[in-house]
Structures are given as C-alpha cells and as structure tokens.
Design a protein around this motif. Sequence first.
Motif, short mmCIF file in Angstrom:
data_model
loop_
_atom_site.label_atom_id
_atom_site.label_comp_id
_atom_site.label_asym_id
_atom_site.label_seq_id
_atom_site.Cartn_x
_atom_site.Cartn_y
_atom_site.Cartn_z
N GLN A 93 -84.40 -14.01 -99.54
CA GLN A 93 -85.51 -13.11 -99.28
C GLN A 93 -86.78 -13.67 -99.92
O GLN A 93 -86.73 -14.25 -101.00
N ARG A 94 -87.90 -13.48 -99.24
CA ARG A 94 -89.19 -13.88 -99.79
C ARG A 94 -90.19 -12.77 -99.51
O ARG A 94 -90.04 -12.02 -98.56
N MET A 95 -91.25 -12.70 -100.33
CA MET A 95 -92.27 -11.69 -100.14
C MET A 95 -93.45 -12.26 -99.36
O MET A 95 -93.96 -13.34 -99.70
N CYS A 96 -93.89 -11.54 -98.35
CA CYS A 96 -95.07 -11.92 -97.59
C CYS A 96 -96.29 -11.67 -98.47
O CYS A 96 -96.42 -10.58 -99.05
N VAL A 97 -97.19 -12.65 -98.59
CA VAL A 97 -98.38 -12.46 -99.43
C VAL A 97 -99.39 -11.54 -98.75
O VAL A 97 -100.31 -11.06 -99.40
N GLY A 98 -99.22 -11.27 -97.46
CA GLY A 98 -100.13 -10.36 -96.76
C GLY A 98 -99.73 -8.90 -96.96
O GLY A 98 -100.43 -8.14 -97.62
N CYS A 99 -98.57 -8.51 -96.42
CA CYS A 99 -98.14 -7.10 -96.48
C CYS A 99 -97.32 -6.79 -97.72
O CYS A 99 -97.01 -5.63 -97.99
N ARG A 100 -96.93 -7.82 -98.46
CA ARG A 100 -96.14 -7.68 -99.69
C ARG A 100 -94.77 -7.05 -99.47
O ARG A 100 -94.26 -6.36 -100.35
N GLN A 101 -94.18 -7.27 -98.32
CA GLN A 101 -92.84 -6.77 -98.05
C GLN A 101 -91.84 -7.91 -98.18
O GLN A 101 -92.14 -9.04 -97.83
N MET A 102 -90.65 -7.57 -98.68
CA MET A 102 -89.58 -8.56 -98.76
C MET A 102 -88.95 -8.69 -97.38
O MET A 102 -88.62 -7.69 -96.75
N LYS A 103 -88.81 -9.93 -96.92
CA LYS A 103 -88.20 -10.18 -95.62
C LYS A 103 -87.31 -11.40 -95.73
O LYS A 103 -87.37 -12.15 -96.69
N ASN A 104 -86.47 -11.60 -94.71
CA ASN A 104 -85.64 -12.80 -94.68
C ASN A 104 -86.53 -14.02 -94.60
O ASN A 104 -87.51 -14.04 -93.85
#
Length: 91
Positions: free
Chosen positions: A9-20
């Motif tokens: 899992q990594r965090m999007c720097v835009g929306c700050r959500q954890m995603k695959n």
Amino acid sequence: MNKPRKIPQRMCVGCRQMKNKKELMRVVKTPEGDIQLDLTGKKSGRGAYICPNESCFNQAIKGKRLQKALEQEIPGEVIQLINKQIGEFAP
C-alpha cells in the motif's frame, strides 16, 4: 498452509488515501536530481505516488505536496509531461 500475500500500500500525495501500489503512478527523483515518471516502479531514487487522475495531480501540485515529498522544486516541463502521461496511464 500459505499465508495470503500482503499487497503493498502507498499513500497518494494528492488525495492522501492509501491505495494498492499498482493502482498509483510513481514520480521519482533520481540520485542525479532529475524528476521522472517511473512506470516500472523500480527506478532508484526518492519516490512519491499519485492516483492517475487529474484532480489528485492538481492537488499534489497546488499544495506543493509533490515538491515536499521529492524534496525539490519541480520544473514546469516535468509537470506538463506527468500531466500528459496521467491521461495515458492505466494500471
């Protein structure tokens, strides 16, 4: 008995959500200081992850989150290149 494999899992720097990790695009600052889009996810350097959509990318640029994550200012032509490739990116 095999344990199910963990999906990174990594965090999007835009929306700050954890995603695959596979769902996200990686932008990398190479050891030479160049900023590139890393489509393989294996280039060496400091990476930041963004959802492949314009709203997340715009949030990451406006809030200077991408610059903070990569610890460097991002040239305009690199921003345009990444923005263009967001349209072509499909996980």
